[in-house]
Design an enzyme around this catalytic site. Structure first.
Site, short mmCIF file in Angstrom:
data_model
loop_
_atom_site.label_atom_id
_atom_site.label_comp_id
_atom_site.label_asym_id
_atom_site.label_seq_id
_atom_site.Cartn_x
_atom_site.Cartn_y
_atom_site.Cartn_z
N LYS A 196 -55.52 14.39 -38.71
CA LYS A 196 -54.69 14.15 -39.90
C LYS A 196 -55.47 13.32 -40.93
O LYS A 196 -55.43 13.61 -42.12
CB LYS A 196 -53.38 13.45 -39.49
CG LYS A 196 -52.44 14.39 -38.74
CD LYS A 196 -51.24 13.71 -38.08
CE LYS A 196 -50.42 14.74 -37.31
NZ LYS A 196 -49.27 14.19 -36.58
N GLN A 249 -46.95 8.38 -34.91
CA GLN A 249 -47.28 9.50 -34.03
C GLN A 249 -46.43 9.43 -32.75
O GLN A 249 -46.31 8.38 -32.13
CB GLN A 249 -48.78 9.47 -33.69
CG GLN A 249 -49.27 10.66 -32.89
CD GLN A 249 -49.20 11.99 -33.65
OE1 GLN A 249 -49.27 12.02 -34.88
NE2 GLN A 249 -49.06 13.08 -32.93
N ASP A 267 -42.48 12.79 -41.96
CA ASP A 267 -42.15 13.61 -40.80
C ASP A 267 -40.73 14.17 -40.88
O ASP A 267 -40.32 14.94 -40.01
CB ASP A 267 -42.25 12.78 -39.51
CG ASP A 267 -43.56 13.00 -38.79
OD1 ASP A 267 -44.10 14.12 -38.88
OD2 ASP A 267 -44.04 12.05 -38.15
N1 GUN Z 1 -46.33 14.53 -32.18
C1 GUN Z 1 -46.47 15.87 -32.10
N2 GUN Z 1 -46.23 16.45 -33.29
C2 GUN Z 1 -45.92 15.46 -34.14
C3 GUN Z 1 -45.56 15.44 -35.52
O1 GUN Z 1 -45.48 16.47 -36.21
N3 GUN Z 1 -45.31 14.21 -36.03
C4 GUN Z 1 -45.37 13.08 -35.29
N4 GUN Z 1 -45.08 11.94 -35.88
N5 GUN Z 1 -45.69 13.08 -34.00
C5 GUN Z 1 -45.97 14.25 -33.45
#
Ligand code: GUN
Length: 328
Positions: A99, A143, A166
């Site tokens: 990311k 995350q 998110d």
């Molecule tokens: N863990 C797996 N996919 C995601 C996501 O799209 N966002 C977040 N914050 N955690 C994740």
């Protein structure tokens, strides 16, 4: 003399994308020599459906985001994403790293918070509130999953809805359910972008979703419903997944455990569209819920793993960060 006989099994409009896929499909090129004459008779037979290439589509999103970042910078806004990673989950660390790399590619600034696995809920909440109040930060991503002592709902609910890239806060989930969404979970947004890129009509389609999580199944349900699809959500307690899938025009699967579940070709109808959102390690390989090479023989479109939905999740995070920056 040259005799050309091109046969193709292709039922979709030849749009520029379709044309591209047309030429990239596996084809048989048969030559035969006519009696006594050296005449080639090539025959092109398309054998498979169309690959929905997440890397390619994600790049188009990144190109758009890059331009938007330049525009925002001209207005004195420097888009910035803060990520919070708690503990030492290797897969999560890799996702966060990807990311950051993607942000860098498009000119989004990142702030990287790596917190110890023993952090308390109180301490984590305090950091989130500080980030909420920091005007230089536009997006906040915690995350997931979190270590056991931390509650995902309590944590994500602390994030300001305006910085919730998110789409997990109750406020943003509510807006999505009311068809007024501003910030939506990245993976579902990425799947919608894939449909739109290929001009796949959703209205009136029967869609089976195999996932009911807050990050995937539930937001996708609302996005698809808003496009007038008929959506069935399956989960671990659903009794007749195979029969439901066999009736579906589109199957979106996100189980992520190949020792328990594989979506096999006999479970889909001919020319169905299959979106594989899962990614997990199985027998030392990164896999989704399908065997792409098998499914694509029967489906009209399918996504591979890796290189399918994964890159889209990251691209839509960039898009959401820009949306959040423009709200600031
Ligand atoms: N863990 C797996 N996919 C995601 C996501 O799209 N966002 C977040 N914050 N955690 C994740």
């Amino acid at each position: 003399m040259f005799y050309l006989n091109i046969r193709y099994h292709y039922k979709h409009d030849i749009t520029p994308i379709g044309l591209h896929n047309f030429f990239t499909q596996i084809f048989k090129f048969r030559t035969s020599i006519f009696q006594g004459l050296n005449i080639y008779k090539p025959e092109i037979i398309l054998m498979t459906g169309i690959k929905i290439d997440g890397k390619e589509i994600a790049q188009t999103v990144k190109d758009r985001v890059k331009k938007a970042v330049e525009e925002l910078k001209k207005q004195g806004i420097n888009p910035c994403l803060a990520t919070i990673l708690v503990g030492d989950n290797q897969a999560s660390a890799t996702y966060v790293k990807n990311k950051h790399k993607a942000c860098e590619e498009v000119g989004i600034i990142t702030k990287d918070y790596k917190l110890s696995s023993g952090i308390t809920q109180f301490e984590l909440n305090k950091i989130i509130v500080e980030l909420n109040n920091d005007k230089s930060i536009h997006g906040i991503l915690v995350q997931l999953p979190l270590p056991n002592q931390l509650d995902e709902f309590v944590t994500t609910s602390r994030i300001s809805p305006l910085k919730d890239v998110d789409g997990l806060t109750p406020h943003n989930v509510g807006l999505l359910a009311m068809k007024k969404a501003v910030l939506v979970a990245c993976t579902p947004l990425g799947v919608m972008e894939m449909f739109d890129y290929h001009n796949i009509e959703l209205e009136g389609k029967n869609i089976v979703l195999i996932n009911r999580s807050n990050l995937i199944g539930k937001p996708l349900y609302h996005l698809l419903l808003a496009r007038n699809a008929t959506v069935i959500t399956c989960h671990s307690k659903t009794k007749n997944i195979k029969e439901l899938c066999q009736l579906a025009d589109i199957v979106i699967t996100a189980v992520g455990d190949r020792s328990k579940f594989t979506l096999t070709p006999d479970m889909i109808k001919k020319d169905a569209i299959v979106i594989d959102v899962a990614i997990s390690k199985y027998k030392e390989k990164l896999v989704g819920d399908i065997d792409y090479d098998q499914i694509i023989q029967k489906a009209s479109y399918a996504t591979p793993v890796p290189g399918g939905v994964g890159p889209m999740t990251v691209a839509m995070l960039l898009k959401n960060t820009i949306t959040a920056a423009s709200l600031s």
